[in-house]
Enzyme design. Structure first.
Site, PDB file in Angstrom:
ATOM      1  N   ARG A 156       0.841  -1.197   0.000  1.00  0.00           N
ATOM      2  CA  ARG A 156       0.000   0.000   0.000  1.00  0.00           C
ATOM      3  C   ARG A 156       0.873   1.243   0.000  1.00  0.00           C
ATOM      4  NH1 ARG A 156      -1.864  -0.008   4.782  1.00  0.00           N
ATOM      5  NH2 ARG A 156      -0.572   1.711   5.511  1.00  0.00           N
ATOM      6  N   TYR A 202     -17.672  15.869 -15.550  1.00  0.00           N
ATOM      7  CA  TYR A 202     -18.002  14.454 -15.416  1.00  0.00           C
ATOM      8  C   TYR A 202     -18.994  14.243 -14.278  1.00  0.00           C
ATOM      9  CZ  TYR A 202     -17.274   9.590 -13.964  1.00  0.00           C
ATOM     10  OH  TYR A 202     -17.454   8.288 -13.570  1.00  0.00           O
ATOM     11  N   ASP A 247      -8.290  18.592 -14.652  1.00  0.00           N
ATOM     12  CA  ASP A 247      -8.558  17.226 -15.087  1.00  0.00           C
ATOM     13  C   ASP A 247      -8.192  17.144 -16.568  1.00  0.00           C
ATOM     14  OD1 ASP A 247      -9.646  14.823 -15.989  1.00  0.00           O
ATOM     15  OD2 ASP A 247     -11.347  14.911 -14.619  1.00  0.00           O
ATOM     16  N   LYS A 270      -8.912   5.812 -19.049  1.00  0.00           N
ATOM     17  CA  LYS A 270      -9.282   6.316 -20.364  1.00  0.00           C
ATOM     18  C   LYS A 270      -8.085   6.284 -21.321  1.00  0.00           C
ATOM     19  CE  LYS A 270     -13.272   7.169 -18.297  1.00  0.00           C
ATOM     20  NZ  LYS A 270     -13.002   7.181 -16.853  1.00  0.00           N
TER      21      LYS A 270
END
Length: 380
Positions: free
Chosen positions: A49, A102, A175, A200
């Site tokens: 992690r 979005y 973004d 994406k």
């Protein structure tokens, strides 16, 4: 950048593995690491992690592509956004967000962060004066930008908004998912943080979910890294490896996405079944000149409004064959969707509600003539 974009995408963070000479970074599919002594983890690795060599390779590559000192990879784009907001904001702070964004980002602000005490105002980010009017002096911590926006393909002047953010003591967050680092590099234009859904264009093959942050300053990057570990929304080593594999071809893929999108946008402009085409590459797009200054090309995303209204828009989506009816974007295959009923359903009734007659295309890298033929039959 001391090398070209494609060279960096293939080599940054991806030196041959020293023990065997493997030219592809290994998948370190491990949760923990043997330590040389108490308090002496080998090469700094103690728990995946906190750090993993495969994720580190991806993070180094993304930072190099965006031109920032620190890149961080997450389990999804929204995980990256949530970590960012809870790192730089406190309850009572205020954020200016786009009035076209979005749907998942809007949901995060309106349904999650607002309950935590974070206030937000939606503004048209293509209008710097509108953004300035939305700022609350002493309270606005972040100006949040998508450019191009999702799904209306609006364009923000990154350099202009960076200047505004500096004047009011806010961070500018961009973004960059729709453009990708190949087409646009916000940090070079003054942004403080770049956000990606690496699901994406960066991953590019519709086979992995992920997100990323790239910070413009090392200090902010290390603060984000602390929260990445403390909050734990990291991506796994196999997901990081898939994303790293995808990013190697980002440049060549984006050129083909743009080639195809330009042909399709020109085709749609003259079609009787289309009332309006939203694509920043078109000379009459309101953001065309700014996009031409800050983007290498205009991207693979196109939205248009169906002349026959909402039901016609839905029929177009249902009739498409090569354009797969699906959410998401940026993969090698072309996708079509109805934002109002799919990705942006959460924005219904809000300032971010999208037109009901809107269709969004993610133009893939198939043969352009085949895509045009599919649109011809779908448009009816």
């Amino acid at each position: 950048m001391s090398h070209g974009f494609e060279t960096i995408a293939i080599h940054a963070g991806q030196e041959p593995e020293p023990r065997t000479g493997a030219v592809v970074p290994p998948i370190y599919q491990t949760s923990t690491y043997a330590q040389d002594a108490v308090g002496a983890p080998r090469l700094g690795y103690e728990y995946s992690r906190s750090a993993n060599p495969t994720r580190d390779a991806l993070q180094e590559c993304l930072a190099a592509l965006e031109g920032g000192p620190v890149g961080l990879a997450f389990a999804s784009g929204l995980a990256a956004e949530d970590t960012l907001l809870r790192t730089v904001c406190r309850p009572g702070d205020h954020v200016v967000i786009p009035d076209d964004a979005y749907g998942g980002t809007f949901r995060l602000f309106a349904r999650v962060a607002e309950r935590w005490g974070l206030h937000w105002t939606a503004a048209r980010i293509s209008d710097i004066d509108a953004v300035r009017a939305a700022v609350r002096p002493g309270e606005t911590r972040v100006i949040w930008v998508e450019t191009p926006t999702n799904p209306l393909l609006g364009i923000a002047d990154i350099a202009g908004l960076a200047s505004l953010a500096g004047d009011v003591g806010a961070l500018l967050v961009v973004d960059n998912t729709f453009a990708s680092p190949y087409l646009q590099q916000p940090i070079a234009l003054g942004a403080d943080v770049v956000v990606h859904s690496t699901t994406k264009y960066v991953g590019g093959h519709s086979d992995v979910v992920g997100g990323a942050l790239v910070a413009a300053s090392a200090a902010l990057g290390e603060e984000l890294r602390y929260h990445q570990n403390a909050m734990g929304a990291v991506n796994g080593p196999f997901d990081a490896w898939l994303t790293l594999r995808g990013v190697k071809t980002l440049g060549v893929r984006m050129d083909r996405h743009c080639d195809n999108a330009e042909r399709i946008a020109d085709y749609l402009v003259g079609h009787r079944a289309v009332a309006q085409v939203l694509y920043p590459g078109l000379p009459d797009h309101t953001g065309h000149e700014i996009a031409a200054k800050q983007m290498r090309r205009f991207g693979g995303m196109i939205s248009f409004r169906a002349a026959g209204g909402e039901e016609h828009a839905v029929q177009i989506c249902d009739r498409a064959k090569l354009f797969v009816l699906a959410e998401s974007l940026g993969g090698v295959e072309s996708l079509v969707e109805h934002p109002g009923r799919m990705t942006h359903a959460s924005a219904a009734g809000s300032p971010l509600e999208v037109p009901a007659d809107l269709v969004r295309l993610s133009v893939g890298i198939e043969t352009a003539d085949d895509l045009l033929a599919d649109l011809e039959q779908a448009l009816g």
